[in-house]
Enzyme design. Structure first.
Site, PDB file in Angstrom:
ATOM      1  N   ASP A   1       0.859  -1.174   0.000  1.00 45.27           N
ATOM      2  CA  ASP A   1       0.000   0.000   0.000  1.00 45.27           C
ATOM      3  C   ASP A   1       0.904   1.235   0.000  1.00 45.27           C
ATOM      4  O   ASP A   1       2.084   1.146   0.338  1.00 45.27           O
ATOM      5  CB  ASP A   1      -0.906  -0.027   1.236  1.00 45.27           C
ATOM      6  CG  ASP A   1      -1.827   1.182   1.294  1.00 45.27           C
ATOM      7  OD1 ASP A   1      -2.393   1.536   0.255  1.00 45.27           O
ATOM      8  OD2 ASP A   1      -1.951   1.769   2.381  1.00 45.27           O
TER       9      ASP A   1
ATOM     10  N   ASP B   1      -1.306  -0.985   6.014  1.00 43.47           N
ATOM     11  CA  ASP B   1      -1.585  -0.547   7.388  1.00 43.47           C
ATOM     12  C   ASP B   1      -3.008  -0.068   7.599  1.00 43.47           C
ATOM     13  O   ASP B   1      -3.384   0.254   8.720  1.00 43.47           O
ATOM     14  CB  ASP B   1      -0.618   0.571   7.790  1.00 43.47           C
ATOM     15  CG  ASP B   1      -0.970   1.900   7.109  1.00 43.47           C
ATOM     16  OD1 ASP B   1      -1.520   1.854   5.994  1.00 43.47           O
ATOM     17  OD2 ASP B   1      -0.692   2.956   7.691  1.00 43.47           O
TER      18      ASP B   1
ATOM     19  N   ASP C   1      -6.899  -2.366   3.813  1.00 36.97           N
ATOM     20  CA  ASP C   1      -5.937  -3.395   3.426  1.00 36.97           C
ATOM     21  C   ASP C   1      -6.263  -4.752   4.027  1.00 36.97           C
ATOM     22  O   ASP C   1      -5.667  -5.764   3.649  1.00 36.97           O
ATOM     23  CB  ASP C   1      -4.523  -3.000   3.876  1.00 36.97           C
ATOM     24  CG  ASP C   1      -4.042  -1.713   3.220  1.00 36.97           C
ATOM     25  OD1 ASP C   1      -4.378  -1.500   2.040  1.00 36.97           O
ATOM     26  OD2 ASP C   1      -3.346  -0.922   3.885  1.00 36.97           O
TER      27      ASP C   1
END
Length: 785
Positions: free
Chosen positions: A470, A673, A677
């Site tokens: 990410d 995080d 996700d």
């Protein structure tokens, strides 16, 4: 109308009233609970119905209760689905045991309000096993440590006491192990339970025969005291150690549901309903149905998915996008349940409720990904599939050969040989091979900021060839900061911040926080602003002194009539770098003049580039998946040398990306995080959560990088490879003694050297293999990461 049917303010005492909650008949004046609502009395069969009505009267008087009952009945008809954590292809309605491995089935949803009966039962059996094993060890190991317990009480009494202590452990505590071992034989899925059943059963049965039928054995096999050696302590201690591992594993599996619980906690418990009469009150969330009008106040979570009817606000949609910048919402815009309302108040209409909301779908994705990730069959289980039948075959063969051609008494020699084979093949070292390495590795990893949640994640990470990351909070800090100040009209950077900060000091927007943070860092005294006005999707305006000041995007600045040509090229450069550019315009005497630009960016983590370079050298392909805009995502990817970029990706898109990569043959790790996700972290072969991020991400991942440090991936991979290598070495030590000892125990040396391995020496060899395994695993404590 239902309301008229249940009104009872004018019902005579001899007539019946209808409980508006459950529909039961109630006789007024008999002491049953009553409640007056809008001038009418309502009667209830119990205080429970009374309280439920009091919390949400409109729900029960509008007919919505009947609608909800119909929906609940449809869901109940489908039943609760249970599945096996080890064999996810096993699916059934209601609880039970797995026909393949014998383990208790778990709710497919990942969470249950019911207590974990298997964990409770195994914990109780662990205590019984441990309490019996301690005195057994004192009896057997005491003389070796200078504690002559057996001399004090006598060898015969000691042996009977051992039998008394071991019997409840083997015949009661170990019963689930024997059931699973038997299931493995019936289903022909030989595994660790097969070995445990055979090892514990052989040690216990042999010891019982040796204790109560010692005359069956030749005198030369008896000790100096005239008694046969027994192995009750081996049987009991093995059971106790297995229970320790099982309780730890069950506790770990319990925590896998924490990710789903954390997601469910994002939704508020109540929603502020607006009735057709204009009344407002907080109703239980489960009573909100499609079409209800709800008010969402500042600081509250949006209760369900729906559309804004009135008002404007700024919504933190990091649940969906993972991005920290709130999104402006006004009439006609969609809002998502679980997202956070930052500033304004608005009225919305519920469109998707219950299991249909985006939050519920994310919960389902996490649960589904966890179920579909079948646990890796460990090296021990794979080898055991061949080892178990081989050992049993050798034991049977040894028994038959000794019985047919062995010296007198051939039956006794046959029993001793077969039991020795089974004892030396006892899975003590085999059971320790993996968990001791994992325990040591997890301790070493914690020192380096790498928390390991599952043993499988370590094994999988060692073979990963693709990592999906990410952007926000993983590659970048996740906290926007002022990166550039471009001034025109001869003003200073401090003056630019003084005016921009004046307009933003009343805002909770992350971009405003970045500007105010920069002003504070430079000790800039902010100007005083009045007549503040927020223009949705464009920016803000206010009056500073005698002038009007505007601060926002290019379109907002252009509307004021200010000339932007002097900074167009510079603004384009900043935008290409993925930065958010805001224009400051001062309107004085009817003339609009551009004062400058303020660029805000989410800074890249300092060691991100070094970590990615190290992963590239290790042959890892890096893919960035983010909900951010393509231009911003590409700017970060270019700066870091990332191989592939997927921008504008929603939670289901990230999970789909993971699944596509896996279908193409890649072994995939996911690092992230955010709440968004969580499904991808659960779907990946290995989930790597930044410890500074959301609890849901941490719970969904197999490993957590405590310091939110991308270089932790490099350290975690080094740890994973060393651990897998160590486990292979341990398995070698565990089996080398069996490879050598089993033929010796079977009597292969007897024709040449006259040596027949006694069960005592077989147990010693088993212990030696355990010592070798533990010593080798402890080397991981010195691993350099």
């Amino acid at each position: 109308m239902q309301e008229t049917a249940v009104k009872s303010g004018h019902i005579p005492a001899t007539e019946k009233a209808i409980d508006p909650v459950c529909g039961m008949s109630v006789t007024p004046g008999t002491g049953k609970p009553t409640l007056n609502y809008k001038g009418d009395d309502y009667h209830f069969c119990s205080s429970k119905c009374h309280d439920r009505f009091g919390n949400d009267p409109y729900f029960y008087l509008s007919g919505n209760n009947a609608r909800k009952k119909a929906m609940d009945a449809e869901g109940a008809a489908r039943g609760t689905i249970y599945t096996c954590p080890m064999d996810p292809e096993i699916v059934q309605e209601g609880p039970g045991t797995c026909p393949i491995c014998g383990m208790a089935l778990e709710p497919a949803s990942g969470v249950s309000d019911e207590p974990n009966h298997e964990l409770i039962d195994f914990t109780r059996r662990l205590w019984v096993s441990a309490l019996a094993s301690v005195p057994l060890l004192v009896l057997t190991m005491g003389p070796m440590l200078g504690l002559p317990v057996r001399t004090w009480i006598g060898e015969g009494v000691a042996i009977y006491l051992e039998a008394l202590l071991a019997t409840p452990v083997v015949l009661w505590a170990a019963l689930p192990f024997f059931k699973r071992g038997w299931t493995s034989l019936v289903t022909r899925h030989l595994n660790m339970w097969t070995l445990i059943m055979i090892g514990v059963g052989a040690a216990y049965l042999y010891s019982m025969v040796a204790t109560f039928l010692p005359f069956l054995f030749p005198d030369e096999l008896k000790g100096a005291s005239g008694h046969m050696p027994v192995y009750f302590e081996a049987a009991a201690v093995i059971v106790a150690l297995v229970f320790v591992g099982q309780v730890l594993e069950l506790n770990a599996r319990e925590r896998t549901g924490d990710a789903i619980r954390a997601l469910l906690d994002l939704a508020p418990k109540t929603a502020r309903r607006i009735t057709p009469d204009g009344d407002e009150y907080d109703a239980p969330l489960e009573n909100v149905l499609e079409g209800d009008k709800l008010r969402v106040r500042p600081g509250e979570a949006v209760p369900v998915d729906g559309v804004v009817l009135e008002g404007t606000s700024s919504i933190d949609e990091s649940l969906v996008t993972g991005e920290p910048v709130p999104v402006q919402k006004s009439a006609g815009d969609k809002v998502t349940g679980g997202t956070l309302n930052k500033t304004g108040s608005f009225v919305m209409q519920a469109e998707l409720v219950g299991a249909d909301t985006m939050l519920s779908k994310i919960v389902d994705m996490v649960s589904s990904a966890q179920r579909s990730r079948a646990p890796i069959q460990g090296l021990a289980d794979r080898v055991a599939g061949y080892f178990v039948p081989t050992v049993v075959g050798v034991a049977v063969l040894a028994f038959v050969v000794w019985l047919l051609v062995g010296p007198s008494p051939s039956l006794v020699h046959a029993i001793v040989a077969a039991v020795s084979v089974l004892i030396i093949a006892c899975p003590c070292a085999l059971g320790l091979a993996t968990p001791v390495s994992i325990m040591t590795a997890t301790g070493r990893g914690a020192q380096a900021g790498v928390l390991v949640k599952t043993a499988e994640s370590l094994e999988r990470l060692a073979s990963v060839d693709t990592i999906v990351v990410d952007k926000t909070g993983t590659l970048t800090e996740g906290k926007p900061a002022v990166s550039d100040l471009v001034t025109v009209s001869g003003i200073s950077e401090e003056d630019l911040l003084r005016l921009a900060g004046a307009l933003e000091k009343g805002s909770e927007h992350p971009l405003a926080e970045a500007i105010l943070g920069e002003a504070d860092k430079r000790s800039v005294q902010l100007a005083e602003a009045a007549d503040f006005e927020a223009v949705t999707g464009k920016g803000v305006r206010a009056r500073v002194g005698a002038d009007e000041v505007l601060f926002g995007n290019a379109a907002f600045a252009a509307e004021s009539g200010a000339d932007l040509s002097a900074v167009e090229s510079r603004a384009e450069e900043l935008a290409e770098l993925g930065k958010t550019v805001m224009y400051l315009v001062r309107v004085s005497g009817g003339q609009a003049a551009l004062q400058g630009l303020v660029a805000v960016a989410d800074p890249i983590k300092p060691n991100a580039r070094a970590a990615i370079d190290a992963l590239h050298r290790d042959g890892i392909r890096i893919v960035m998946a983010t909900g951010d805009a393509p231009r911003t995502a590409q700017a970060v990817a270019t700066a870091l040398g990332i191989d592939e970029v997927r921008a504008g990706v929603l939670p289901e898109g990230k999970q789909k990306l993971i699944e596509d990569l896996k279908e193409a043959g890649a072994t995939v790790a996911m690092a992230g995080d955010g709440v968004n996700d969580a499904p991808a972290l659960a779907a990946a072969d290995v989930g790597l959560a930044m410890g500074t991020g959301a609890d849901v991400a941490v719970e969904s991942a197999g490993m957590t990088l405590l310091k939110g440090d991308l270089e932790g991936i490099v350290r975690a991979r080094k740890l994973a490879r060393a651990t897998v290598r160590n486990i292979r070495q341990n398995l070698f030590f565990a089996f080398i003694y069996n490879t050598v000892g089993v033929p010796v125990a079977a009597g292969i040396l007897y024709p040449v050297f006259g040596i027949l391995l006694s069960p005592m020496l077989a147990a010693a060899a088993m212990s030696l293999s355990s010592v070798s395994v533990i010593s080798n695993a402890l080397r991981l404590r010195r691993l350099k990461l």
